[in-house]
Write a protein that holds these residues in place. Structure first.
Motif, PDB file in Angstrom:
ATOM      1  N   VAL A   1       0.875  -1.158   0.000  1.00  0.00           N
ATOM      2  CA  VAL A   1       0.000   0.000   0.000  1.00  0.00           C
ATOM      3  C   VAL A   1       0.919   1.216   0.000  1.00  0.00           C
ATOM      4  CG1 VAL A   1      -1.671   1.334   1.341  1.00  0.00           C
ATOM      5  CG2 VAL A   1      -1.897  -1.149   1.193  1.00  0.00           C
ATOM      6  N   GLU A   2       0.655   2.127  -0.906  1.00  0.00           N
ATOM      7  CA  GLU A   2       1.506   3.299  -1.060  1.00  0.00           C
ATOM      8  C   GLU A   2       0.917   4.507  -0.348  1.00  0.00           C
ATOM      9  OE1 GLU A   2       3.056   6.026  -4.764  1.00  0.00           O
ATOM     10  OE2 GLU A   2       2.730   3.890  -5.114  1.00  0.00           O
ATOM     11  N   GLU A   3       1.796   5.279   0.265  1.00  0.00           N
ATOM     12  CA  GLU A   3       1.425   6.564   0.871  1.00  0.00           C
ATOM     13  C   GLU A   3       2.532   7.558   0.558  1.00  0.00           C
ATOM     14  OE1 GLU A   3       1.700   8.261   5.238  1.00  0.00           O
ATOM     15  OE2 GLU A   3      -0.050   6.946   5.069  1.00  0.00           O
ATOM     16  N   ASP A   4       2.187   8.649  -0.057  1.00  0.00           N
ATOM     17  CA  ASP A   4       3.149   9.704  -0.392  1.00  0.00           C
ATOM     18  C   ASP A   4       4.352   9.167  -1.172  1.00  0.00           C
ATOM     19  OD1 ASP A   4       1.552  11.603   0.922  1.00  0.00           O
ATOM     20  OD2 ASP A   4       2.542  11.217   2.845  1.00  0.00           O
ATOM     21  N   GLY A   5       4.090   8.264  -2.116  1.00  0.00           N
ATOM     22  CA  GLY A   5       5.135   7.765  -2.995  1.00  0.00           C
ATOM     23  C   GLY A   5       6.052   6.716  -2.402  1.00  0.00           C
ATOM     24  N   ARG A   6       5.694   6.161  -1.261  1.00  0.00           N
ATOM     25  CA  ARG A   6       6.521   5.095  -0.671  1.00  0.00           C
ATOM     26  C   ARG A   6       5.632   3.956  -0.199  1.00  0.00           C
ATOM     27  NH1 ARG A   6       8.091   7.332   5.306  1.00  0.00           N
ATOM     28  NH2 ARG A   6       5.982   7.958   5.840  1.00  0.00           N
ATOM     29  N   ALA A   7       6.229   2.810  -0.038  1.00  0.00           N
ATOM     30  CA  ALA A   7       5.494   1.640   0.447  1.00  0.00           C
ATOM     31  C   ALA A   7       5.289   1.799   1.949  1.00  0.00           C
ATOM     32  CB  ALA A   7       6.254   0.362   0.132  1.00  0.00           C
ATOM     33  N   ALA A   8       4.071   2.123   2.350  1.00  0.00           N
ATOM     34  CA  ALA A   8       3.754   2.319   3.763  1.00  0.00           C
ATOM     35  C   ALA A   8       3.514   0.990   4.469  1.00  0.00           C
ATOM     36  CB  ALA A   8       2.538   3.216   3.903  1.00  0.00           C
ATOM     37  N   SER A   9       2.931   0.040   3.740  1.00  0.00           N
ATOM     38  CA  SER A   9       2.631  -1.281   4.280  1.00  0.00           C
ATOM     39  C   SER A   9       2.937  -2.293   3.185  1.00  0.00           C
ATOM     40  CB  SER A   9       1.160  -1.350   4.695  1.00  0.00           C
ATOM     41  OG  SER A   9       0.876  -2.533   5.405  1.00  0.00           O
ATOM     42  N   VAL A  10       3.575  -3.394   3.561  1.00  0.00           N
ATOM     43  CA  VAL A  10       4.015  -4.375   2.571  1.00  0.00           C
ATOM     44  C   VAL A  10       3.739  -5.785   3.077  1.00  0.00           C
ATOM     45  CG1 VAL A  10       6.392  -4.430   3.467  1.00  0.00           C
ATOM     46  CG2 VAL A  10       5.957  -5.061   1.090  1.00  0.00           C
ATOM     47  N   ALA A  11       3.454  -6.674   2.139  1.00  0.00           N
ATOM     48  CA  ALA A  11       3.263  -8.084   2.481  1.00  0.00           C
ATOM     49  C   ALA A  11       3.954  -8.948   1.430  1.00  0.00           C
ATOM     50  CB  ALA A  11       1.781  -8.441   2.546  1.00  0.00           C
ATOM     51  N   GLY A  12       4.570 -10.016   1.900  1.00  0.00           N
ATOM     52  CA  GLY A  12       5.146 -11.034   1.023  1.00  0.00           C
ATOM     53  C   GLY A  12       4.456 -12.345   1.313  1.00  0.00           C
ATOM     54  N   PHE A  13       4.009 -13.029   0.252  1.00  0.00           N
ATOM     55  CA  PHE A  13       3.259 -14.260   0.473  1.00  0.00           C
ATOM     56  C   PHE A  13       3.569 -15.288  -0.605  1.00  0.00           C
ATOM     57  CE2 PHE A  13       0.477 -11.570  -2.109  1.00  0.00           C
ATOM     58  CZ  PHE A  13       0.092 -12.430  -3.121  1.00  0.00           C
ATOM     59  N   ARG A  14       3.113 -16.519  -0.350  1.00  0.00           N
ATOM     60  CA  ARG A  14       3.251 -17.629  -1.296  1.00  0.00           C
ATOM     61  C   ARG A  14       2.082 -18.574  -1.075  1.00  0.00           C
ATOM     62  NH1 ARG A  14       6.703 -21.507   2.089  1.00  0.00           N
ATOM     63  NH2 ARG A  14       6.921 -20.290   3.986  1.00  0.00           N
ATOM     64  N   PHE A  15       1.912 -19.466  -2.019  1.00  0.00           N
ATOM     65  CA  PHE A  15       0.849 -20.469  -1.903  1.00  0.00           C
ATOM     66  C   PHE A  15       1.452 -21.788  -1.452  1.00  0.00           C
ATOM     67  CE2 PHE A  15      -0.687 -17.414  -5.019  1.00  0.00           C
ATOM     68  CZ  PHE A  15      -1.907 -17.089  -4.453  1.00  0.00           C
ATOM     69  N   ILE A  16       0.711 -22.484  -0.586  1.00  0.00           N
ATOM     70  CA  ILE A  16       1.140 -23.777  -0.051  1.00  0.00           C
ATOM     71  C   ILE A  16      -0.057 -24.720  -0.102  1.00  0.00           C
ATOM     72  CG2 ILE A  16       1.961 -25.022   1.993  1.00  0.00           C
ATOM     73  CD1 ILE A  16       3.183 -22.396   2.990  1.00  0.00           C
ATOM     74  N   ASP A  17       0.174 -25.948  -0.531  1.00  0.00           N
ATOM     75  CA  ASP A  17      -0.836 -26.999  -0.404  1.00  0.00           C
ATOM     76  C   ASP A  17      -0.494 -27.791   0.844  1.00  0.00           C
ATOM     77  OD1 ASP A  17      -2.573 -26.680  -2.653  1.00  0.00           O
ATOM     78  OD2 ASP A  17      -0.892 -27.274  -3.923  1.00  0.00           O
ATOM     79  N   HIS A  18      -1.449 -27.874   1.740  1.00  0.00           N
ATOM     80  CA  HIS A  18      -1.205 -28.433   3.062  1.00  0.00           C
ATOM     81  C   HIS A  18      -2.187 -29.567   3.296  1.00  0.00           C
ATOM     82  CE1 HIS A  18      -0.592 -28.238   7.438  1.00  0.00           C
ATOM     83  NE2 HIS A  18       0.462 -27.483   7.187  1.00  0.00           N
ATOM     84  N   LEU A  19      -1.726 -30.677   3.838  1.00  0.00           N
ATOM     85  CA  LEU A  19      -2.616 -31.805   4.094  1.00  0.00           C
ATOM     86  C   LEU A  19      -3.739 -31.442   5.067  1.00  0.00           C
ATOM     87  CD1 LEU A  19      -0.086 -34.779   4.363  1.00  0.00           C
ATOM     88  CD2 LEU A  19      -1.722 -34.330   2.523  1.00  0.00           C
ATOM     89  N   LEU A  20      -3.434 -30.662   6.075  1.00  0.00           N
ATOM     90  CA  LEU A  20      -4.431 -30.319   7.082  1.00  0.00           C
ATOM     91  C   LEU A  20      -5.354 -29.195   6.625  1.00  0.00           C
ATOM     92  CD1 LEU A  20      -5.611 -30.623   9.929  1.00  0.00           C
ATOM     93  CD2 LEU A  20      -3.787 -29.130  10.756  1.00  0.00           C
ATOM     94  N   TYR A  21      -4.800 -28.152   5.980  1.00  0.00           N
ATOM     95  CA  TYR A  21      -5.579 -26.953   5.693  1.00  0.00           C
ATOM     96  C   TYR A  21      -5.974 -26.789   4.231  1.00  0.00           C
ATOM     97  CZ  TYR A  21      -3.691 -25.827  10.269  1.00  0.00           C
ATOM     98  OH  TYR A  21      -3.345 -25.872  11.591  1.00  0.00           O
ATOM     99  N   GLY A  22      -5.528 -27.644   3.359  1.00  0.00           N
ATOM    100  CA  GLY A  22      -5.820 -27.491   1.935  1.00  0.00           C
ATOM    101  C   GLY A  22      -4.908 -26.459   1.300  1.00  0.00           C
ATOM    102  N   LYS A  23      -5.405 -25.825   0.237  1.00  0.00           N
ATOM    103  CA  LYS A  23      -4.610 -24.792  -0.432  1.00  0.00           C
ATOM    104  C   LYS A  23      -4.710 -23.516   0.388  1.00  0.00           C
ATOM    105  CE  LYS A  23      -3.844 -22.298  -4.721  1.00  0.00           C
ATOM    106  NZ  LYS A  23      -4.304 -22.044  -6.096  1.00  0.00           N
ATOM    107  N   MET A  24      -3.548 -22.956   0.731  1.00  0.00           N
ATOM    108  CA  MET A  24      -3.546 -21.733   1.514  1.00  0.00           C
ATOM    109  C   MET A  24      -2.604 -20.705   0.936  1.00  0.00           C
ATOM    110  SD  MET A  24      -1.345 -22.205   4.965  1.00  0.00           S
ATOM    111  CE  MET A  24      -0.968 -23.906   5.307  1.00  0.00           C
ATOM    112  N   LEU A  25      -2.925 -19.465   1.201  1.00  0.00           N
ATOM    113  CA  LEU A  25      -2.007 -18.363   0.964  1.00  0.00           C
ATOM    114  C   LEU A  25      -1.328 -18.128   2.294  1.00  0.00           C
ATOM    115  CD1 LEU A  25      -2.665 -15.078  -0.922  1.00  0.00           C
ATOM    116  CD2 LEU A  25      -1.531 -15.061   1.303  1.00  0.00           C
TER     117      LEU A  25
END
Length: 124
Positions: free
Chosen positions: A30-54
């Motif tokens: 999320v950008e604020e005043d031309g900079r990244a104010a909030s950032v997230a890094g994620f990936r997808f995982i297939d899990h036996l217990l939870y199924g497909k998750m982000l």
């Protein structure tokens, strides 16, 4: 992201992110005043217990940008994106001392479902 991972040098960070991206890691912000104010890094995982998750590996908002709703908007976007990718759940781990973050996660519908254990291995 440096606010969350200050132990990494900038040169290490960039090379690590590029390597992660070849394996599906995605950065959004999320950008604020031309900079990244909030950032997230994620990936997808297939899990036996939870199924497909982000799985959110990294989520951070600059200290001076907190309490403006950036983290909340970023999580809402992630939830919507996970649905478009047919995910069953969204998961993350959070340091036990990050009480403000925990309040946000609980308000966004996350549940505390486990303890995360880790063992540091000594390389020989």
């Amino acid at each position: 992201m440096y606010a969350l991972r200050p132990h990494l040098l900038e040169s290490e960070f960039i090379s690590k992110i590029k390597a992660f991206q070849t394996r599906g890691y995605t950065l959004v912000f999320v950008e604020e005043d031309g900079r990244a104010a909030s950032v997230a890094g994620f990936r997808f995982i297939d899990h036996l217990l939870y199924g497909k998750m982000l799985y959110i590996d990294d989520l951070s908002t600059l200290a001076e940008c907190r309490e403006k709703g950036h983290g909340s908007r970023l999580l809402d976007w992630i939830f919507d994106y996970a649905k478009t990718q047919s995910c069953d759940e969204v998961h993350l781990d959070s340091g036990h001392h990050r009480h403000d973050a925990h309040r946000l996660y609980l308000n966004k519908g996350f549940r505390i479902i486990s303890h995360h254990f880790a063992k540091k291995l000594v390389q020989v």
